[in-house]
Design a protein around this motif. Sequence first.
Motif, PDB file in Angstrom:
ATOM      1  N   THR A 155      53.113  60.179  81.063  1.00 17.74           N
ATOM      2  CA  THR A 155      53.038  59.870  82.492  1.00 17.74           C
ATOM      3  C   THR A 155      54.214  60.481  83.271  1.00 17.74           C
ATOM      4  OG1 THR A 155      51.945  57.797  81.942  1.00 17.74           O
ATOM      5  CG2 THR A 155      52.946  57.938  84.127  1.00 17.74           C
ATOM      6  N   ILE A 156      53.900  61.007  84.431  1.00 18.46           N
ATOM      7  CA  ILE A 156      54.922  61.583  85.315  1.00 18.46           C
ATOM      8  C   ILE A 156      54.999  60.752  86.593  1.00 18.46           C
ATOM      9  CG2 ILE A 156      55.524  63.598  86.736  1.00 18.46           C
ATOM     10  CD1 ILE A 156      53.730  65.223  84.651  1.00 18.46           C
ATOM     11  N   LEU A 157      56.223  60.464  87.057  1.00 20.12           N
ATOM     12  CA  LEU A 157      56.407  59.844  88.374  1.00 20.12           C
ATOM     13  C   LEU A 157      57.291  60.754  89.210  1.00 20.12           C
ATOM     14  CD1 LEU A 157      56.349  57.597  90.538  1.00 20.12           C
ATOM     15  CD2 LEU A 157      58.253  56.492  89.329  1.00 20.12           C
ATOM     16  N   ALA A 158      56.823  61.082  90.396  1.00 15.59           N
ATOM     17  CA  ALA A 158      57.616  61.900  91.314  1.00 15.59           C
ATOM     18  C   ALA A 158      57.651  61.239  92.680  1.00 15.59           C
ATOM     19  CB  ALA A 158      56.999  63.292  91.432  1.00 15.59           C
ATOM     20  N   ARG A 159      58.638  61.631  93.467  1.00 10.32           N
ATOM     21  CA  ARG A 159      58.680  61.208  94.863  1.00 10.32           C
ATOM     22  C   ARG A 159      58.627  62.454  95.729  1.00 10.32           C
ATOM     23  NH1 ARG A 159      63.346  57.742  95.626  1.00 10.32           N
ATOM     24  NH2 ARG A 159      64.495  59.609  95.089  1.00 10.32           N
ATOM     25  N   ALA A 160      57.793  62.436  96.742  1.00  8.49           N
ATOM     26  CA  ALA A 160      57.792  63.543  97.700  1.00  8.49           C
ATOM     27  C   ALA A 160      57.468  62.967  99.067  1.00  8.49           C
ATOM     28  CB  ALA A 160      56.767  64.606  97.314  1.00  8.49           C
ATOM     29  N   ALA A 161      58.156  63.458 100.085  1.00  9.42           N
ATOM     30  CA  ALA A 161      57.995  62.946 101.445  1.00  9.42           C
ATOM     31  C   ALA A 161      58.081  61.421 101.460  1.00  9.42           C
ATOM     32  CB  ALA A 161      56.677  63.434 102.054  1.00  9.42           C
ATOM     33  N   GLY A 162      58.917  60.880 100.596  1.00  4.73           N
ATOM     34  CA  GLY A 162      59.136  59.438 100.574  1.00  4.73           C
ATOM     35  C   GLY A 162      58.023  58.630  99.941  1.00  4.73           C
ATOM     36  N   LYS A 163      57.048  59.315  99.315  1.00  5.05           N
ATOM     37  CA  LYS A 163      55.916  58.591  98.700  1.00  5.05           C
ATOM     38  C   LYS A 163      55.871  58.834  97.203  1.00  5.05           C
ATOM     39  CE  LYS A 163      53.151  59.334 102.892  1.00  5.05           C
ATOM     40  NZ  LYS A 163      52.025  60.102 103.472  1.00  5.05           N
ATOM     41  N   PRO A 164      55.351  57.878  96.434  1.00  7.29           N
ATOM     42  CA  PRO A 164      55.231  58.090  94.984  1.00  7.29           C
ATOM     43  C   PRO A 164      53.974  58.890  94.622  1.00  7.29           C
ATOM     44  CG  PRO A 164      54.709  55.804  95.546  1.00  7.29           C
ATOM     45  CD  PRO A 164      54.973  56.512  96.837  1.00  7.29           C
ATOM     46  N   LEU A 165      54.137  59.789  93.666  1.00  4.45           N
ATOM     47  CA  LEU A 165      52.997  60.540  93.095  1.00  4.45           C
ATOM     48  C   LEU A 165      53.068  60.382  91.588  1.00  4.45           C
ATOM     49  CD1 LEU A 165      54.414  62.571  95.497  1.00  4.45           C
ATOM     50  CD2 LEU A 165      52.198  63.653  95.146  1.00  4.45           C
ATOM     51  N   TRP A 166      51.928  60.235  90.980  1.00  2.00           N
ATOM     52  CA  TRP A 166      51.851  60.013  89.539  1.00  2.00           C
ATOM     53  C   TRP A 166      51.029  61.093  88.855  1.00  2.00           C
ATOM     54  CZ3 TRP A 166      54.319  55.754  87.434  1.00  2.00           C
ATOM     55  CH2 TRP A 166      54.697  54.755  88.333  1.00  2.00           C
ATOM     56  N   GLY A 167      51.514  61.553  87.738  1.00  2.00           N
ATOM     57  CA  GLY A 167      50.692  62.340  86.829  1.00  2.00           C
ATOM     58  C   GLY A 167      50.270  61.403  85.706  1.00  2.00           C
ATOM     59  N   LEU A 168      48.990  61.035  85.678  1.00  4.83           N
ATOM     60  CA  LEU A 168      48.509  60.064  84.690  1.00  4.83           C
ATOM     61  C   LEU A 168      47.839  60.789  83.525  1.00  4.83           C
ATOM     62  CD1 LEU A 168      46.876  57.339  86.983  1.00  4.83           C
ATOM     63  CD2 LEU A 168      49.158  57.355  85.963  1.00  4.83           C
ATOM     64  N   PRO A 169      47.837  60.167  82.344  1.00  6.17           N
ATOM     65  CA  PRO A 169      47.164  60.781  81.202  1.00  6.17           C
ATOM     66  C   PRO A 169      45.672  60.994  81.499  1.00  6.17           C
ATOM     67  CG  PRO A 169      48.367  58.800  80.535  1.00  6.17           C
ATOM     68  CD  PRO A 169      48.388  58.838  82.023  1.00  6.17           C
ATOM     69  N   GLY A 170      45.095  62.007  80.878  1.00  5.51           N
ATOM     70  CA  GLY A 170      43.687  62.290  81.099  1.00  5.51           C
ATOM     71  C   GLY A 170      42.757  61.342  80.363  1.00  5.51           C
ATOM     72  N   HIS A 171      43.187  60.851  79.214  1.00  7.33           N
ATOM     73  CA  HIS A 171      42.356  59.899  78.468  1.00  7.33           C
ATOM     74  C   HIS A 171      42.222  58.620  79.260  1.00  7.33           C
ATOM     75  CE1 HIS A 171      43.205  61.940  74.361  1.00  7.33           C
ATOM     76  NE2 HIS A 171      42.088  62.369  74.892  1.00  7.33           N
ATOM     77  N   VAL A 172      40.995  58.177  79.418  1.00  8.74           N
ATOM     78  CA  VAL A 172      40.755  57.062  80.334  1.00  8.74           C
ATOM     79  C   VAL A 172      41.422  55.768  79.851  1.00  8.74           C
ATOM     80  CG1 VAL A 172      38.497  56.490  79.327  1.00  8.74           C
ATOM     81  CG2 VAL A 172      38.976  55.900  81.691  1.00  8.74           C
TER      82      VAL A 172
END
Lengths: 408, 408
Positions: free
Chosen positions: A290-307
């Motif tokens: 899992t990836i967590l990033a912040r951009a323009a003050g908002k959270p963005l997540w890279g979630l695993p592809g497996h459901v």
Amino acid sequence: MKDFFKVADLESVLEYAYDFPRVETEEVLLYKSSQRILAADIISEADLPDFARSTMDGYAVRASSTFGITEENPAYLTVKGSVVMGKSPPFSIGQGEAAGISTGGMMPDGADSVVMIEYTELIDETTIEVYKSVAPGRHVVEVGEDFCRGETILSNGQKLRPQETGLLAAFGKERVRVYKKPVIGIISTGDEVVPIDKSPGPGQIRDVNTYTLSSLVQEAGGIPVSFGIIQDDYDSLFTACSLALDQSDMVLISGGSSVGARDFTIDALSALPESKILAHGISISPGKPTILARAAGKPLWGLPGHVVSAIIVFSNVVRPFIEHIGGLSIQNKKIVASALLTRNIPSAQGRIDYVRVRLIEKDGALWAEPIFGKSGLINTMVKADGLVAIGINTEGIDKGKKVSVIPL
Amino acid sequence: MKDFFKVADLESVLEYAYDFPRVETEEVLLYKSSQRILAADIISEADLPDFARSTMDGYAVRASSTFGITEENPAYLTVKGSVVMGKSPPFSIGQGEAAGISTGGMMPDGADSVVMIEYTELIDETTIEVYKSVAPGRHVVEVGEDFCRGETILSNGQKLRPQETGLLAAFGKERVRVYKKPVIGIISTGDEVVPIDKSPGPGQIRDVNTYTLSSLVQEAGGIPVSFGIIQDDYDSLFTACSLALDQSDMVLISGGSSVGARDFTIDALSALPESKILAHGISISPGKPTILARAAGKPLWGLPGHVVSAIIVFSNVVRPFIEHIGGLSIQNKKIVASALLTRNIPSAQGRIDYVRVRLIEKDGALWAEPIFGKSGLINTMVKADGLVAIGINTEGIDKGKKVSVIPL
């Protein structure tokens, strides 16, 4: 070979939630406010109730008129009249007097208690026999006994359950200020992913994650907005992320679980305005990439592809962020369910393992039966009633031990 | 004096639920199906997955090509190519051969397992060194491993959680047949009750119950429809009940807690077409004066006027009826939370006592602290996290005992 992740532990990832601002607020009609998050403290503008009420059917009396009486030695009280529901009684009650009253009726002046109808007998039109004494205040709700004027009755950050909605109705709040539902952008990635109305060709699969995540977002109190299926290339992903970031309060990118796709996700997230990668990997299993990033003050997540992994990461990591930015700061229910393990669960140290479990009632106890299976198999999640988390410093849990179950 | 109630026990009242038919069904779009109740069994029309997929980034191989190898004694395999995501590989893998593959990629013919990329090194464009042997099937999801063609994947009567929605997406079900949400008519009664936008005069209170019950109905999966505030007289109540019965799948009449009003409720319910009073009083506390009737094949309830009692009766008695007529027959979550009592709770035998509790974490355990208070006081419900039920044959529960907590 690619760099290994800089893996963060769950606690430090969850701490980042507080770095993000809450969403705006809006006024909604009370009857549409169920499960919304209150965005202001509510102060009572009046006493509740604002008149003393009977809680029983019977007779309003002065308690002192009944002192010392028994079934053998009843008192005889003079009936001054009957209290009409929803009206102020036009008489007062003195020593030796009584007035008929129904549940919810307004106590007449001078009366301080109610004798239940069961302990009285009507002798004639103006006289009752009373068999039982009452204490002052008995069967009466006093002025302000529920809430006093000026009291904070509900707090900013509280979720409105039915009883809270009822309380707001009691104070005449037809409209209530709540946090807007956070808008959660969902991007599904992968060259192999096709829309669900298409028949997948060889090597292709339907877009399970957009539907699963949309449903999870709704349960968490957010509004899911799909930004479609994006091919595994940097430009498409960057464009989709920019659009989603602009139109949402948080963005979920699911899939891209291959090394190359993960790189595109990291690169696209890094190129967004004022962006920072906060976590690249979390020490949980499943869900590590899992990836967590912040951009323009908002959270963005890279979630695993497996459901299965995506659901577990959502429930344990993403959901608290949605709740935070959605204004929830007071958790009403701290209810944790527990069950006994039907078998040993091994676990690696250095990470939190989330094990899917089915709950079974046996011998009067609730048992949690682990469901093992690849995180690519959705059937394991469909069979599961909940998750058991095995702590980061634990090597496993033995059969028969009591465990907490996170509902699914 | 009026007749005493013919009081029924909780179990026999709950049994009546099965006498009522379920609502009709409707087709909804999958993305709007969250938390709805499935109205048909779903049979898989294909294997899931319908091709063997890798669950790791690495190289697809024949396991036998890796047998016996170790870090000191690696194998050298010929790379036939790389599997393109979402495409059928145009090559097959023989003994001593390998193909690059990403998570989710389609296994080439001839390959039966995947060596993780971490255990390989690229020597030149067509050769890899492999340090670790794999067993056949390792890191592969086989055809039909999740679900097989012809299998019942979901059942009529099941609630659609996010994972069930995801599963339906995997099979391309854009639309899904679910039970309609039951329409629940709500009638508030009482001469003392005024709409919430009015300032109550002396002896009057605002209509708390319509709002509280509407919110409870929504949480239970129903659609609340208010039929307004009805004065305590027979004709008005009969007219309102007839209208509500005609336009709803179930009717809740709240208030009318005075003896006279209870009589109107019983009389009005009895006069409805094909009506029968099924229970006139239930042996629970609070909530004893609850009435259950059937008319025109639908359930109608006379609920206590006190909001605390109304919530408790709804949660423990009415809700199972809404779930039944709304099609729910498979309960996924059997999760029961438990806590330790902070003090003794007395209870009368011959009835189930529902005690409001606040949950507190103390010394690493969860404690349930009873909240005592009149059932006319909504503050006790706002403070409560749940309810503890004390059984019909129990005189009370001692401090320190473990109790189940019904969430509120």
